[in-house]
Motif scaffolding. Structure first.
Motif, short mmCIF file in Angstrom:
data_model
loop_
_atom_site.label_atom_id
_atom_site.label_comp_id
_atom_site.label_asym_id
_atom_site.label_seq_id
_atom_site.Cartn_x
_atom_site.Cartn_y
_atom_site.Cartn_z
N PHE A 532 0.86 -1.18 0.00
CA PHE A 532 0.00 0.00 0.00
C PHE A 532 0.90 1.23 0.00
CE2 PHE A 532 -2.20 3.28 2.61
CZ PHE A 532 -3.25 3.55 1.74
N GLN A 533 0.66 2.16 -0.96
CA GLN A 533 1.50 3.34 -1.09
C GLN A 533 0.65 4.59 -1.28
OE1 GLN A 533 3.93 2.42 -4.53
NE2 GLN A 533 5.54 1.49 -3.27
N VAL A 534 1.14 5.69 -0.73
CA VAL A 534 0.53 7.01 -0.94
C VAL A 534 1.65 8.02 -1.16
CG1 VAL A 534 -0.77 8.90 0.13
CG2 VAL A 534 -1.56 6.56 0.39
N ARG A 535 1.46 8.93 -2.14
CA ARG A 535 2.41 10.00 -2.40
C ARG A 535 1.63 11.32 -2.43
NH1 ARG A 535 4.97 6.24 -1.32
NH2 ARG A 535 6.64 5.19 -2.50
N LEU A 536 1.97 12.26 -1.53
CA LEU A 536 1.30 13.55 -1.47
C LEU A 536 2.31 14.66 -1.77
CD1 LEU A 536 -0.91 13.23 1.77
CD2 LEU A 536 -1.62 12.99 -0.61
N PRO A 537 2.10 15.42 -2.85
CA PRO A 537 3.03 16.54 -3.15
C PRO A 537 2.90 17.65 -2.12
CG PRO A 537 1.14 16.58 -4.63
CD PRO A 537 1.04 15.31 -3.85
N ILE A 538 4.01 18.35 -1.87
CA ILE A 538 4.05 19.45 -0.91
C ILE A 538 4.48 20.72 -1.63
CG2 ILE A 538 5.09 20.32 1.23
CD1 ILE A 538 5.66 17.39 1.98
N ASN A 539 3.64 21.76 -1.56
CA ASN A 539 3.98 23.04 -2.18
C ASN A 539 3.19 24.16 -1.49
OD1 ASN A 539 1.32 23.07 -3.46
ND2 ASN A 539 2.18 21.51 -4.85
N ALA A 540 3.29 25.36 -2.02
CA ALA A 540 2.63 26.51 -1.40
C ALA A 540 1.12 26.38 -1.39
CB ALA A 540 3.05 27.80 -2.12
N ASP A 541 0.56 25.55 -2.27
CA ASP A 541 -0.89 25.37 -2.30
C ASP A 541 -1.41 24.71 -1.01
OD1 ASP A 541 -0.98 26.47 -4.82
OD2 ASP A 541 -0.95 24.52 -5.84
N ASN A 542 -0.50 24.06 -0.26
CA ASN A 542 -0.91 23.40 0.98
C ASN A 542 -1.04 24.36 2.16
OD1 ASN A 542 1.32 21.03 -0.26
ND2 ASN A 542 -0.86 20.56 -0.02
N LEU A 543 -0.61 25.61 1.99
CA LEU A 543 -0.63 26.56 3.11
C LEU A 543 -2.05 26.97 3.46
CD1 LEU A 543 2.41 28.82 2.13
CD2 LEU A 543 2.24 27.34 4.14
N THR A 544 -2.33 27.08 4.76
CA THR A 544 -3.63 27.51 5.26
C THR A 544 -3.44 28.61 6.28
OG1 THR A 544 -5.62 26.82 6.46
CG2 THR A 544 -3.58 25.71 7.04
N ASP A 545 -4.46 29.45 6.46
CA ASP A 545 -4.36 30.52 7.46
C ASP A 545 -4.90 30.07 8.82
OD1 ASP A 545 -7.02 30.33 6.89
OD2 ASP A 545 -7.31 32.42 6.30
N ASN A 546 -5.19 28.78 8.96
CA ASN A 546 -5.73 28.26 10.22
C ASN A 546 -4.60 27.75 11.11
OD1 ASN A 546 -7.70 27.67 12.04
ND2 ASN A 546 -8.69 26.09 10.83
N GLY A 547 -3.53 28.57 11.22
CA GLY A 547 -2.34 28.13 11.93
C GLY A 547 -2.56 27.92 13.41
#
Length: 658
Positions: A532-547
């Motif tokens: 079982f494999q999962v790959r999630l890209p990480i970039n600026a689109d992942n940013l949220t203001d709910n810090g």
């Protein structure tokens, strides 16, 4: 000819005597709940909590909740009000504000004993002050001192919570009442703790406290079906925003958990990653969707041990619901399965010394034994768990323990430790039965046993829970889970170790990160039907203001792990870490409290104040038998009566024969 009548009357008399003996034994317990009797003094307002209002804002799967408690003194004597109330087991309580007329006082987080000392000093000085303490991870106590006649004091609590979907369904739960806790002796008791001695209204008597709840549900996708198995709702939809309120004519809405079920459009559960930047720390939240269930031929033979609570607090509706659940679970076992049944109250009873084959005859014997139970006596969970864990097992079978209870006990930490120390023997699934379950115990047992928690509120929910349980155990365990971030510098990841997980519930990761958002999250595991494999890209689109929410949720997850370790290993190290974490992130913990003090001296004679304990309604469906259960080792009232009746009956017949 008068003998049967005499014995019948004697039996009734002995029943009354045995009930009195049980009550005396219960009184010997270190502390216990009791029924509320209003003070005859008209100058003292015995019900100072007048209203509770809940305002929740749910963005997808993160809930921000504000709870407002309104205290008013309609008597002639200054008051100190004490109130015990529940919250979600995953709530990160991070703020408290007190409104007194036009004055607003922001509470401060303090070490627990320091906060208590500041509260006592302010109380004795005649200042209006409020203290919020955590007694269990899902149970708090509020103290408000120097409420003067005519005062209106509003206390606002704020918390964040992550809502984790199951089978594509999200659920927001707001518990409204703490059920009465059984507090026995020795390992089954918690010593003298004032919060346990809460007063309760008799079953069926509604609380005079008004209750209102509204939820604003927002989502980036279409919001699907919305329903509540617990309350009637008023729902207003406006695109991707839904306003939900508890129906205003529900006058007893605060005697059971509020449960809101909802679905989001698109795939049932989607994997995703959120990043937030902070002034000093950055946080992330990752949720990875599970694989689909494999072919049923991959499922290994199983053995089930059902550990079922039949104590006094289960009398009536909870036990009836338990019987419905167990008929479904036991009645649908596979012919290749084996099982056993252990019932507990003040003592334990087993169906058999060893697990039995799931034949029609054995299933009938188990259901007949369960159907004969009426619900009486104490709640001796620890001896029952010990006996269940000691049962002989077949090494060729996968064993699962299924604990069914309302959780109205005070020995959570001891139970978690016992289960954790026996992890090699089986997984443990916990079913909470009732309208106001002790979710802390149910979720903690399942977490310690690497199983899953279930909460059943009525017969309809029993059928759904049984179906979900079967689906879960028919799904593969994800084994050998390994998660790594490629290109992103992460640290303080929670959980510290990834356990084997049942596959129809998402994997959730929290943590902190540095640098620029780039790279990908890689997760690899083994399921029953292959990799079982999962790959999630990480970039600026992942940013949220709910810090702020992510910071509180990360800290809450770290706290839960530290408290689990503290329960298992003990020692100052973990309590010190919990304290430091609570102070740093402004969170309520077992070692930190919120304290608010109005600096104006308002009560010139604080010693004349009266302390009142706000009474709680008995949870819906819980009978008066939940108050005053017998202590460990005390036979149930019916057993006392039968033993005495047998002895005296023998004496009668011997005398007659003579």
């Amino acid at each position: 000819m008068r003998t049967p009548t005499f014995l019948a009357r004697l039996y009734c008399l002995l029943l009354a005597m045995s009930a009195s003996l049980a009550a005396l034994a219960a009184d010997d317990s270190s502390s216990s709940p009791y029924f509320f009797v209003e003070n005859a003094d008209p100058a003292v307002d015995a019900l100072p909590l007048k209203a509770t209002r809940v305002d929740a804002r749910v963005l997808g799967n993160i809930a921000e909740v504000t709870v407002t408690q309104e205290y008013r003194n309609q008597g002639k004597t200054p008051l100190e009000a004490r109130y015990v109330f529940p919250a979600s087991t995953r709530a990160a309580v991070h703020g408290m504000t007190v409104h007194l007329g036009d004055r607003v006082v922001q509470a401060q987080i303090r070490e627990k004993q320091q906060a208590k000392a500041e509260y006592q000093q302010a109380k004795q000085a005649g200042k209006t002050t409020a203290l919020l303490e955590q007694e269990r991870e899902n149970m708090f106590q509020m103290n408000v001192a120097n409420i003067l006649p005519g005062d209106v004091v509003q206390v606002e609590l704020r918390y964040s919570e992550l809502l984790v979907p199951t089978d594509g369904h999200f659920q927001f739960v707001f518990p409204t009442v703490v059920g009465p806790r059984y507090n026995g002796r020795g390992e089954s008791g918690s010593g003298k703790q004032p919060w346990i001695e809460s007063p309760y209204l008799p079953a069926g008597q509604p609380s005079a406290t008004t209750f209102a709840l509204q939820v604003e549900l927002l989502a980036p996708v279409q919001i699907g079906e919305i329903a509540s198995p617990s309350h009637r709702l008023d729902i207003q939809r406006d695109g991707q925003r839904v306003a939900i309120r508890v129906a205003t004519d529900d006058t007893s809405a605060n005697n059971r958990d509020f449960i809101l079920d909802y679905q989001l459009g698109g795939d049932a559960v989607q994997s995703g990653l959120l990043l937030s930047r902070g002034e000093q720390e950055n946080f992330f939240l990752a949720m990875v969707a599970p694989p689909r269930a494999p072919d049923a031929r991959l499922i290994v033979p199983r053995d089930y041990v059902f550990v079922v609570d039949v104590s006094g607090s289960m009398n009536g509706f909870p036990l009836d619901t338990t019987k419905t659940l167990l008929r479904d679970l036991i009645g649908r076992l596979r012919p290749s399965d084996t099982f056993n049944l252990l019932l507990f109250a003040g003592d334990n009873r087993k169906l058999a010394e060893r697990s039995l084959a799931a034949t029609a005859e054995n299933i009938r014997l188990a259901i007949d034994l369960l159907d004969s139970q009426v619900g009486a006596g104490g709640t001796e969970l620890m001896p029952a768990l010990r006996e269940a864990l000691a049962m002989p097992t077949d090494p060729e079978r996968s064993r699962s323990f299924v604990v069914v209870t309302d959780g109205y006990v005070t020995i959570e930490s001891s139970a978690y430790k016992l289960v954790r120390e026996n992890l090699s023997k089986a997984n443990l699934f916990a079913f909470g039965i009732g309208s106001a379950v002790n979710r802390s115990l149910i979720e903690g047992l399942a977490r310690a046993g690497q199983g899953e928690p279930f909460v059943v509120t009525d017969n309809e929910q029993a059928s759904k829970a049984a179906q979900r349980f079967r689906k879960m155990i028919d799904s593969p365990l994800l084994k050998g889970i390994h998660a790594r971030f490629e290109g992103l510098d992460v640290y303080d990841v929670e959980p510290l170790q990834l356990p084997d997980l049942f596959a129809n519930r998402p994997l959730v990761l929290f943590g902190k990160w540095k640098g620029e958002p780039r790279g990908e999250l890689r997760l690899d595991a083994h399921a029953a039907d292959g990799p079982f494999q999962v790959r999630l890209p990480i970039n600026a689109d992942n940013l949220t203001d709910n810090g702020g929410a992510l910071a509180h949720l990360w800290a809450r997850q770290r706290l839960a792990n530290l408290m689990d370790q503290e329960a298992l290993d003990g020692g100052f190290e973990f309590s010190s870490q919990i304290l430091d974490l609570g102070l740093k992130y402004q969170l309520l913990t077992p070692y930190t409290s919120f304290i608010a003090v109005d600096q104006q001296v308002r009560n010139p004679d604080p010693l004349a104040s009266k302390t009142v304990d706000q009474p709680l309604p008995l949870p819906q469906g819980v009978s008066n038998n939940a108050i005053g259960s017998t202590v460990p080792g005390t036979p149930e009232p019916g057993v006392w009566a039968m033993l005495l009746l047998a002895a005296l009956g023998g004496w009668w017949w011997r005398r007659k024969a003579a």
